[in-house]
Design an enzyme around this catalytic site. Structure first.
Site, PDB file in Angstrom:
ATOM      1  N   TYR A 170      36.375  44.461  40.072  1.00  0.00           N
ATOM      2  CA  TYR A 170      37.119  43.115  39.961  1.00  0.00           C
ATOM      3  C   TYR A 170      36.378  41.344  39.869  1.00  0.00           C
ATOM      4  O   TYR A 170      36.988  40.677  39.214  1.00  0.00           O
ATOM      5  CB  TYR A 170      38.648  43.114  40.332  1.00  0.00           C
ATOM      6  N   GLY A 171      35.555  41.599  40.796  1.00  0.00           N
ATOM      7  CA  GLY A 171      34.750  40.828  41.514  1.00  0.00           C
ATOM      8  C   GLY A 171      34.496  39.669  39.988  1.00  0.00           C
ATOM      9  O   GLY A 171      34.764  38.244  40.599  1.00  0.00           O
ATOM     10  N   CYS A 200      43.278  44.001  48.690  1.00  0.00           N
ATOM     11  CA  CYS A 200      41.742  43.441  47.303  1.00  0.00           C
ATOM     12  C   CYS A 200      41.541  41.777  47.171  1.00  0.00           C
ATOM     13  O   CYS A 200      43.318  41.590  47.258  1.00  0.00           O
ATOM     14  CB  CYS A 200      42.198  43.704  46.228  1.00  0.00           C
ATOM     15  N   ASN A 201      41.360  40.926  47.976  1.00  0.00           N
ATOM     16  CA  ASN A 201      40.868  39.630  48.576  1.00  0.00           C
ATOM     17  C   ASN A 201      41.053  39.066  46.788  1.00  0.00           C
ATOM     18  O   ASN A 201      41.517  37.767  46.286  1.00  0.00           O
ATOM     19  CB  ASN A 201      40.071  39.106  48.877  1.00  0.00           C
ATOM     20  N   THR A 202      40.308  39.636  45.898  1.00  0.00           N
ATOM     21  CA  THR A 202      39.849  39.257  44.801  1.00  0.00           C
ATOM     22  C   THR A 202      41.653  39.502  43.946  1.00  0.00           C
ATOM     23  O   THR A 202      41.599  37.791  42.791  1.00  0.00           O
ATOM     24  CB  THR A 202      38.776  40.384  43.712  1.00  0.00           C
ATOM     25  N   GLU A 256      31.049  51.081  45.813  1.00  0.00           N
ATOM     26  CA  GLU A 256      31.028  52.134  45.149  1.00  0.00           C
ATOM     27  C   GLU A 256      30.355  53.237  45.088  1.00  0.00           C
ATOM     28  O   GLU A 256      30.666  54.374  44.655  1.00  0.00           O
ATOM     29  CB  GLU A 256      31.325  51.677  43.690  1.00  0.00           C
ATOM     30  N   THR A 285      37.567  43.393  51.521  1.00  0.00           N
ATOM     31  CA  THR A 285      37.713  45.004  52.347  1.00  0.00           C
ATOM     32  C   THR A 285      36.888  45.773  51.559  1.00  0.00           C
ATOM     33  O   THR A 285      36.757  46.733  52.653  1.00  0.00           O
ATOM     34  CB  THR A 285      39.513  45.307  51.301  1.00  0.00           C
TER      35      THR A 285
HETATM   36  N1  DGL Z   1      37.811  45.328  47.277  1.00  0.00           N
HETATM   37  C1  DGL Z   1      37.624  43.654  46.379  1.00  0.00           C
HETATM   38  C2  DGL Z   1      38.470  43.051  47.140  1.00  0.00           C
HETATM   39  O1  DGL Z   1      38.773  42.524  48.480  1.00  0.00           O
HETATM   40  C3  DGL Z   1      36.473  43.373  45.888  1.00  0.00           C
HETATM   41  C4  DGL Z   1      35.916  44.831  44.866  1.00  0.00           C
HETATM   42  C5  DGL Z   1      35.681  44.141  43.354  1.00  0.00           C
HETATM   43  O2  DGL Z   1      34.989  43.524  43.375  1.00  0.00           O
HETATM   44  O3  DGL Z   1      36.370  44.893  43.334  1.00  0.00           O
HETATM   45  O4  DGL Z   1      37.931  41.387  46.736  1.00  0.00           O
END
Ligand code: DGL
Length: 287
Positions: free
Chosen positions: A43-44, A74-76, A162, A200
């Site tokens: 998602y980044g 997920c932080n994003t 991933e 994460t």
């Molecule tokens: N796990 C996601 C986070 O904590 C990010 C990974 C992603 O780019 O999807 O931001």
């Protein structure tokens, strides 16, 4: 119905397992549903609207699976979607279910950051989206204004996770590249003494990161902080706790259902390594 609901954990892919592992170990008595959107990860680098749409679909799926409380691990997604989901989506789509709750991972992290740093200069590694959102500096300005944050976007690390590339010279090369970038951000006289892994996925690269980053620098992961904060939340919200399906006997595992939006065999293989127990995921279709 009382005592019948589950706790949902959502991430773009495998990263949420680093949070879930700690939640499950601290609070084994509850029943969980984990959803990884592996088909659309990472998602980044995605736009705000896309992350909001994908995350909303994930949250809807987990509510439909019987979750009353969802942790966006997920932080994003926490940075780009949590507030809109809490303030708009829940109040509009679920206005007849005002008891549903969605929580993120940024606030519990920021509330605890100060204790890890003496120099008060903390580096933060995250996705491009999380860095661009400005969420961490904003929360730091409220909860730990004494901390100076040096943010570095690390767009190549989540894709490595991933792909299951957790070790080896290729992974080490990129970790080193991001550490050199971090050092270059320090102003004269500043000493970074803590590195916050604010994605994460990154704790899955912990052993490589620990090898590259000097030992004087504390490497902070979020899992235990988020698990502790969830435990506090449930103490403070007995009305939520009483609706969650749980065991009085904490040694009895209530079990977890794992979902992925992509290949179950790939998910099961890596999730088994990350969780230390065999995983049999099901396919989720997000609408
Ligand atoms: N796990 C996601 C986070 O904590 C990010 C990974 C992603 O780019 O999807 O931001």
């Amino acid at each position: 119905m009382e005592g019948n609901s589950k706790i949902g954990i959502f991430d773009s892919g495998f990263g949420g397992l680093t949070i879930f592992r700690c939640i499950k170990s601290l609070l084994p008595e509850y029943e969980y549903v984990y959803l990884g959107d592996n088909a659309r990860t990472p998602y980044g680098q995605r736009s705000f609207d896309t992350v909001l749409r994908f995350t909303t679909q994930g949250v809807d799926f987990l509510f439909a699976e019987g979750c009353r409380l969802v942790i966006i691990a997920c932080n994003t997604a926490s940075a780009r979607a949590l507030r809109s989901i809490q303030q708009l989506h829940l109040t509009q789509k679920y206005k007849d279910a005002p008891f549903l709750r969605v929580l993120g991972v940024i606030r519990p992290t920021v509330e605890n950051i100060d204790s890890y740093s003496v120099s008060k200069v903390v580096a933060l590694w995250a996705t491009e989206g999380a860095v661009r959102s400005g969420s961490f500096p904003l929360e730091i300005s409220h909860f730990a204004p004494q901390i100076k944050l040096l943010q570095v976007a690390c767009p190549l690390l989540a894709p490595l996770v991933e792909a299951g590339e957790l070790e080896g010279p290729g992974t080490e090369h990129f970790v080193d590249k991001y550490w050199q970038l971090t050092r270059a951000r320090q102003m004269e006289g500043e000493v970074v003494d803590a590195l916050l892994l604010a994605c994460t996925h990154y704790p899955l690269l912990y052993s490589v990161i620990r090898r590259v980053v000097p030992k004087e620098v504390a490497v902070i992961t979020q899992g235990e902080l988020v698990a502790k904060s969830l435990q506090d939340y449930l103490w403070r919200h007995p009305e939520m706790k009483k609706h969650l399906r749980s065991n009085d006997d904490r040694d009895k595992d209530r079990g977890t259902t794992f979902y992925t939006t992509d290949r179950c065999d790939h998910f099961d293989h890596l999730a088994h390594i990350f969780m230390g127990v065999p995983v049999n995921s099901k396919l989720a279709v997000l609408l």
